[in-house]
Design an enzyme around this catalytic site. Structure first.
Site, PDB file in Angstrom:
ATOM      1  N   MET A  39       0.824  -1.210   0.000  1.00 33.18           N
ATOM      2  CA  MET A  39       0.000   0.000   0.000  1.00 33.18           C
ATOM      3  C   MET A  39       0.863   1.266   0.000  1.00 33.18           C
ATOM      4  SD  MET A  39      -2.995  -1.270  -0.100  1.00 33.18           S
ATOM      5  CE  MET A  39      -4.174  -0.022   0.401  1.00 33.18           C
ATOM      6  N   GLN A  83       3.170   1.273  10.158  1.00 31.69           N
ATOM      7  CA  GLN A  83       3.787   0.003   9.782  1.00 31.69           C
ATOM      8  C   GLN A  83       5.238   0.234   9.355  1.00 31.69           C
ATOM      9  OE1 GLN A  83       2.947  -2.522   6.043  1.00 31.69           O
ATOM     10  NE2 GLN A  83       1.604  -3.423   7.582  1.00 31.69           N
ATOM     11  N   CYS A 129       5.496  -8.086   2.887  1.00 31.94           N
ATOM     12  CA  CYS A 129       5.660  -7.467   1.568  1.00 31.94           C
ATOM     13  C   CYS A 129       6.456  -8.388   0.651  1.00 31.94           C
ATOM     14  CB  CYS A 129       6.369  -6.125   1.683  1.00 31.94           C
ATOM     15  SG  CYS A 129       6.642  -5.341   0.072  1.00 31.94           S
ATOM     16  N   LYS A 155       2.080  -8.278  10.509  1.00 34.08           N
ATOM     17  CA  LYS A 155       1.398  -8.701   9.283  1.00 34.08           C
ATOM     18  C   LYS A 155       2.359  -9.581   8.499  1.00 34.08           C
ATOM     19  CE  LYS A 155      -1.242  -7.119   5.274  1.00 34.08           C
ATOM     20  NZ  LYS A 155      -0.533  -7.735   4.142  1.00 34.08           N
ATOM     21  N   ASN A 183      -6.629 -11.420   5.630  1.00 32.47           N
ATOM     22  CA  ASN A 183      -6.359 -10.489   4.541  1.00 32.47           C
ATOM     23  C   ASN A 183      -6.182 -11.261   3.239  1.00 32.47           C
ATOM     24  OD1 ASN A 183      -3.497  -8.856   3.309  1.00 32.47           O
ATOM     25  ND2 ASN A 183      -5.516  -7.950   3.224  1.00 32.47           N
ATOM     26  N   ASP A 220      -8.001 -10.755  -0.948  1.00 35.85           N
ATOM     27  CA  ASP A 220      -9.189 -10.910  -1.809  1.00 35.85           C
ATOM     28  C   ASP A 220     -10.497 -10.578  -1.109  1.00 35.85           C
ATOM     29  OD1 ASP A 220      -7.359 -11.716  -3.680  1.00 35.85           O
ATOM     30  OD2 ASP A 220      -7.916 -13.829  -3.645  1.00 35.85           O
ATOM     31  N   GLY A 260      -7.088  -4.294   1.376  1.00 35.02           N
ATOM     32  CA  GLY A 260      -5.935  -3.592   0.815  1.00 35.02           C
ATOM     33  C   GLY A 260      -6.205  -3.068  -0.576  1.00 35.02           C
ATOM     34  N   ARG A 261      -5.834  -3.859  -1.586  1.00 37.88           N
ATOM     35  CA  ARG A 261      -5.929  -3.383  -2.972  1.00 37.88           C
ATOM     36  C   ARG A 261      -7.348  -3.051  -3.405  1.00 37.88           C
ATOM     37  NH1 ARG A 261      -3.668  -8.017  -6.128  1.00 37.88           N
ATOM     38  NH2 ARG A 261      -4.313  -9.188  -4.267  1.00 37.88           N
TER      39      ARG A 261
END
Length: 341
Positions: free
Chosen positions: A1, A54, A85, A124, A187, A189, A211-212
């Site tokens: 993000m 974060q 990530c 995360k 987290n 989809d 998120g996305r």
């Protein structure tokens, strides 16, 4: 993000129903060196709380020092450690999801940060490095033993990056583990209100992270909350966030949300760079999907360099969507009278 969840976008998501917001991730090494661009990411406002900052890194000392700097400068509610990530420039250097190949160091970093700061620390991460090394079930217990207060799990391995479908089965297994006492956040989809409900009911998670799916769609939080807790996010609160004469969640209202995002970005930076910053949202918004022959208009939107030019294009898009809606209504009338389906 990165370059997405700046302070303006976080505040908008919060006003539209997000229960908690997270900053862009910040490199621990850059914070320790007091790099201005990284320090700017630590800006927090009271209206967006609870908010997590974060951070990521690959050595316990610098990450712990960065966490202390975050607390001193931003006073967030939570420090979140990014061990998820997957991008090469992060994971390839051993940070982010790269830490999944070095669990002892990952745990050492976690303990160092928990000991360094007086606020909750969360993590995360992903299922594991690849399909042959899905380690999240034992890793979750180890992280809990380090003192983290919550765990967010993305349902993919690092090898998957963002491809394929997120696998929530192991997220559910972590949550069902009787030894787990901390909240488990799922987290991956979560792209619709119905999917969010399914994740809660099927896997028992304590929260879902989006998120996305927020790109060009910050109203997804209002949609999810309307599905899970109708009236939890009042229309009056939404009206305070978005000054629009249109019905909340209508197509016209959503275009006004995008315009507000543009103005937030421009006010925070400047006109030219603010528009550059917001292009990712305009390119990704689902609002324009399905419009026939929209490619040229999309290119024009992404090339616009002034607010006046960009808003004129958005208004043209509004007219196009109105025309499509009218065509659908006429088509419905013309087809009526046939056999019921």
């Amino acid at each position: 993000m990165e370059d997405v969840t700046d302070i303006g976008f976080r505040l908008l998501c919060k006003r539209l129903g997000a229960s908690m917001v997270y900053s862009e991730f910040v490199a621990a090494d850059a914070l320790v060196r007091m790099v201005n661009r990284s320090l700017e990411k630590l800006r927090v406002c009271e209206e967006e709380r609870p908010v997590a900052i974060q951070i990521y890194g690959k050595e316990p000392g610098p990450v712990a020092e960065a966490a202390r700097i975050v607390v001193e400068q931003a006073h967030p509610d939570v420090i979140d450690l990014n061990f998820g990530c997957p991008v090469k420039r992060v994971a390839g250097k051993g940070a982010g999801a790269g830490m999944l190949q070095n669990v002892p160091k990952l745990l050492e970093i976690t303990r160092a940060v928990v000991d360094a700061v007086p606020i909750p620390v969360t993590v995360k991460t992903r299922l594991g490095w690849d399909a042959d090394h899905k380690i999240i079930v034992p890793l979750a217990e180890q992280l809990q033993d380090c003192g983290v207060q919550a765990l967010t799990i993305h349902g993919r391995t690092r090898a998957q990056m963002y491809t394929g479908e997120a696998d929530w089965t192991l997220i559910g297994e972590v949550k069902r583990n009787p030894r787990m006492r901390i909240p488990v956040i799922g987290n991956g989809d979560v792209t619709s209100p119905q999917r969010a409900r399914e994740c809660f009911e099927r896997y028992g998670v304590d929260a879902v992270m989006v998120g996305r799916a927020t790109f060009g769609r910050p109203w997804i939080f209002k949609e999810i909350m309307d599905e899970l807790e109708p009236e939890a996010v009042s229309e009056s609160a939404v009206r305070e966030a978005i000054d629009s004469p249109y019905a909340v969640l209508s197509t016209d209202w959503k275009i006004d949300v995008l315009k507000e995002q543009v103005m937030q970005s421009v006010r925070r930076i400047d006109e030219y760079r603010g528009i550059l910053h917001i292009r990712r949202h305009l390119a990704a918004t689902p609002l324009f999907k399905g419009i026939p022959h929209f490619r040229e208009m999309r290119i024009a939107l992404l090339r616009a360099e002034t607010v006046e030019e960009l808003f004129a294009l958005l208004e043209r898009t509004r007219d196009i969507l109105h025309g499509l809606s009218e065509e659908n209504v006429r088509g419905g009338h013309e087809s009526s009278g046939g056999c019921p389906v």
